[in-house]
Design a protein around this motif. Structure first.
Motif, PDB file in Angstrom:
ATOM      1  N   MET A  88      18.922 -20.274 -21.646  1.00  0.00           N
ATOM      2  CA  MET A  88      18.642 -18.852 -21.538  1.00  0.00           C
ATOM      3  C   MET A  88      17.176 -18.520 -21.277  1.00  0.00           C
ATOM      4  O   MET A  88      16.752 -17.393 -21.484  1.00  0.00           O
ATOM      5  CB  MET A  88      19.102 -18.125 -22.801  1.00  0.00           C
ATOM      6  CG  MET A  88      20.613 -18.083 -22.982  1.00  0.00           C
ATOM      7  SD  MET A  88      21.522 -17.403 -21.581  1.00  0.00           S
ATOM      8  CE  MET A  88      20.907 -15.739 -21.547  1.00  0.00           C
ATOM      9  N   ARG A  98      24.032 -15.166 -18.395  1.00  0.00           N
ATOM     10  CA  ARG A  98      24.331 -14.272 -19.509  1.00  0.00           C
ATOM     11  C   ARG A  98      25.733 -13.685 -19.369  1.00  0.00           C
ATOM     12  O   ARG A  98      26.497 -13.650 -20.344  1.00  0.00           O
ATOM     13  CB  ARG A  98      23.289 -13.155 -19.564  1.00  0.00           C
ATOM     14  CG  ARG A  98      23.574 -12.117 -20.632  1.00  0.00           C
ATOM     15  CD  ARG A  98      22.566 -10.980 -20.571  1.00  0.00           C
ATOM     16  NE  ARG A  98      22.873  -9.942 -21.531  1.00  0.00           N
ATOM     17  CZ  ARG A  98      22.176  -8.822 -21.666  1.00  0.00           C
ATOM     18  NH1 ARG A  98      21.130  -8.594 -20.894  1.00  0.00           N
ATOM     19  NH2 ARG A  98      22.522  -7.923 -22.566  1.00  0.00           N
ATOM     20  N   GLU A 102      28.712 -14.413 -22.095  1.00  0.00           N
ATOM     21  CA  GLU A 102      29.203 -13.293 -22.900  1.00  0.00           C
ATOM     22  C   GLU A 102      30.692 -13.020 -22.673  1.00  0.00           C
ATOM     23  O   GLU A 102      31.277 -12.207 -23.382  1.00  0.00           O
ATOM     24  CB  GLU A 102      28.386 -12.038 -22.588  1.00  0.00           C
ATOM     25  CG  GLU A 102      26.965 -12.096 -23.139  1.00  0.00           C
ATOM     26  CD  GLU A 102      26.172 -10.834 -22.881  1.00  0.00           C
ATOM     27  OE1 GLU A 102      26.572 -10.052 -21.997  1.00  0.00           O
ATOM     28  OE2 GLU A 102      25.148 -10.619 -23.567  1.00  0.00           O
ATOM     29  N   THR A 120      17.860 -18.947 -26.157  1.00  0.00           N
ATOM     30  CA  THR A 120      19.083 -19.750 -26.208  1.00  0.00           C
ATOM     31  C   THR A 120      19.702 -19.699 -27.588  1.00  0.00           C
ATOM     32  O   THR A 120      20.920 -19.539 -27.735  1.00  0.00           O
ATOM     33  CB  THR A 120      18.775 -21.205 -25.814  1.00  0.00           C
ATOM     34  OG1 THR A 120      18.372 -21.245 -24.446  1.00  0.00           O
ATOM     35  CG2 THR A 120      19.995 -22.091 -25.997  1.00  0.00           C
ATOM     36  N   TRP A 123      21.496 -16.441 -28.248  1.00  0.00           N
ATOM     37  CA  TRP A 123      22.794 -16.304 -27.584  1.00  0.00           C
ATOM     38  C   TRP A 123      23.819 -17.294 -28.125  1.00  0.00           C
ATOM     39  O   TRP A 123      24.918 -17.411 -27.579  1.00  0.00           O
ATOM     40  CB  TRP A 123      22.625 -16.486 -26.074  1.00  0.00           C
ATOM     41  CG  TRP A 123      22.640 -15.182 -25.327  1.00  0.00           C
ATOM     42  CD1 TRP A 123      23.723 -14.554 -24.789  1.00  0.00           C
ATOM     43  CD2 TRP A 123      21.528 -14.340 -25.037  1.00  0.00           C
ATOM     44  NE1 TRP A 123      23.343 -13.371 -24.184  1.00  0.00           N
ATOM     45  CE2 TRP A 123      21.997 -13.219 -24.314  1.00  0.00           C
ATOM     46  CE3 TRP A 123      20.157 -14.406 -25.309  1.00  0.00           C
ATOM     47  CZ2 TRP A 123      21.170 -12.189 -23.876  1.00  0.00           C
ATOM     48  CZ3 TRP A 123      19.337 -13.396 -24.875  1.00  0.00           C
ATOM     49  CH2 TRP A 123      19.844 -12.304 -24.164  1.00  0.00           C
TER      50      TRP A 123
END
Length: 407
Positions: A88, A98, A102, A120, A123
């Motif tokens: 990320m 992303r 997601e 990172t 997320w």
């Protein structure tokens, strides 16, 4: 399927710049897994192959960089991310990454082990606090250039709930009933001692220090009896040391490439325009070539939040006075840098030290999008391409077209 991202990968496309080096000797690593614990594994191109394996696993073939297996039977559903902010921050086309991560119908669990709460880690579903180099044992060689290796020593106990990856992976192996096979009956320190001792045996003429001496000195040097000569064996004894070509010689014409009929990789070397270069059709909308450079303010993306290091390098976009004037941009103005993949906000530095038609900024800033998806830290990888080179499936993050506008 499980994917594993390891290492502190933070390059914005260095391999695409033909980086290479020659090191004659390396310290030995851990022994291979026992035969009864080996399993079929696949590898994909680091730059964007892993995200392709999540988004559409059928797109990965031998021709697109898949190795180890003929095809992926299943998409990636779980990621173990160890000591890396590539996912990320340093990887390409972060807005695409992303969106895929997601999507709860794709990856179902991301586990991150790191020292810092990187993008990172933010997320990830599970974050495991890792040790610093002062809290665990390790051994490391140099990156391509340099005939030495270093000892990383544990001088303090881990803080809080931090644990070394070897420690908790050994516990996982224990719960699966294979701890002895995984660890070989050795602790982390014992493995490092073993590697030093085995390296001594492998290179008996180099007079390498033993483990106890390395604890005192911290570094071991391989001997350099003679200068390095590229292709020395082929030069001195070409008959018994042929090159890995059809003729066994250096070939200026490649029959293999000729038969592939791919215009991106011609059979004889000549200039091939890049997809996002100044002559591309896309340059009509995005006329500026984006360049990223390494900075003294951090190690790739590591230590981005360190306040002292942040003082050593401004995060600004260099732009030539001619390009700035055409866009009514003055030195210090906040500008938006954008292309079809994303946008970022950054301060402009108007300077003649960069040629017209190019803009440049330091790499390694952490991905920090606002509600509209515009990055606030100047993270160049919202703009970089996830396209890969033909045949070799290399990184193309250095070749990107953008436009700059004053905010």
């Amino acid at each position: 399927m499980l994917a594993c991202l390891t290492g502190n990968v933070g390059v914005e496309g260095g391999w695409a710049g033909a980086y290479n080096g020659f090191t004659r000797k390396f310290p030995l690593g851990m022994a291979d897994l026992p035969e009864d614990l080996k399993f079929e594994s696949a590898s994909v191109p680091m730059s964007s192959g892993w995200i392709d394996a999540i988004d559409d696993h059928t797109s990965l073939t031998k021709e697109t960089g898949l190795k180890g297996v003929d095809k992926l039977d299943y998409p990636v559903k779980m990621i173990w991310n160890i000591a890396s902010d590539f996912m990320m921050t340093s990887g390409p086309d972060l807005n695409r990454v992303r969106a895929i991560l997601e999507d709860e119908g794709k990856v179902e669990c991301i586990i991150c082990s790191d020292v810092f709460m990187t993008p990172t880690a933010q997320w990830s579903d599970i974050v495991l606090p890792a040790c610093t180099c002062f809290e665990r044992w390790n051994i490391g060689g140099t990156w391509n250039n340099g005939d030495y290796f270093i000892l990383s020593q544990k001088i303090a106990e881990p803080l809080g709930e931090a644990r070394s990856e070897y420690d908790w992976l050994a516990e996982c192996a224990d719960r699966m009933g294979v701890k002895d096979a995984f660890t070989g009956g050795k602790t982390e320190e014992e493995w490092v001692r073993f590697m030093v001792e085995e390296t001594q045996k492998e290179f008996p003429d180099d007079d390498l220090p033993d483990f106890d001496t390395m604890v005192k000195e911290g570094v071991a040097y391989f001997r350099k009896e003679e200068p390095r000569v590229a292709f020395k064996e082929q030069i001195e004894d070409p008959k018994n040391n042929p090159f890995e070509t059809d003729s066994g010689k250096i070939e200026l014409f490649s029959k293999t490439l000729y038969e592939m009929k791919n215009p991106d990789i011609p059979a004889t070397p000549h200039y091939v325009p890049v997809a996002e270069g100044p002559g591309a059709e896309l340059a009509a909308a995005y006329p500026l070539q984006l360049i990223g450079w390494k900075t003294k303010a951090r190690d790739n993306s590591s230590y981005f939040t360190h306040p002292w290091l942040a003082q050593t390098q401004e995060t600004v976009l260099w732009i030539n006075p001619l390009d700035a004037e055409a866009r009514d941009i003055a030195d210090g103005d906040i500008v938006k840098v954008a292309n079809d993949r994303g946008a970022l906000k950054i301060a402009a530095k108007v300077t003649s030290r960069i040629v017209p038609g190019c803009v440049a900024a330091p790499t390694g800033t952490w991905y920090n999008p606002d509600a509209d998806g515009v990055d606030q830290n100047g993270c160049l990888n919202v703009l970089t391409s996830s396209a890969r080179t033909s045949w070799t499936q290399g990184n193309t993050q250095h070749t990107n077209l953008v436009e700059v506008a004053k905010l």
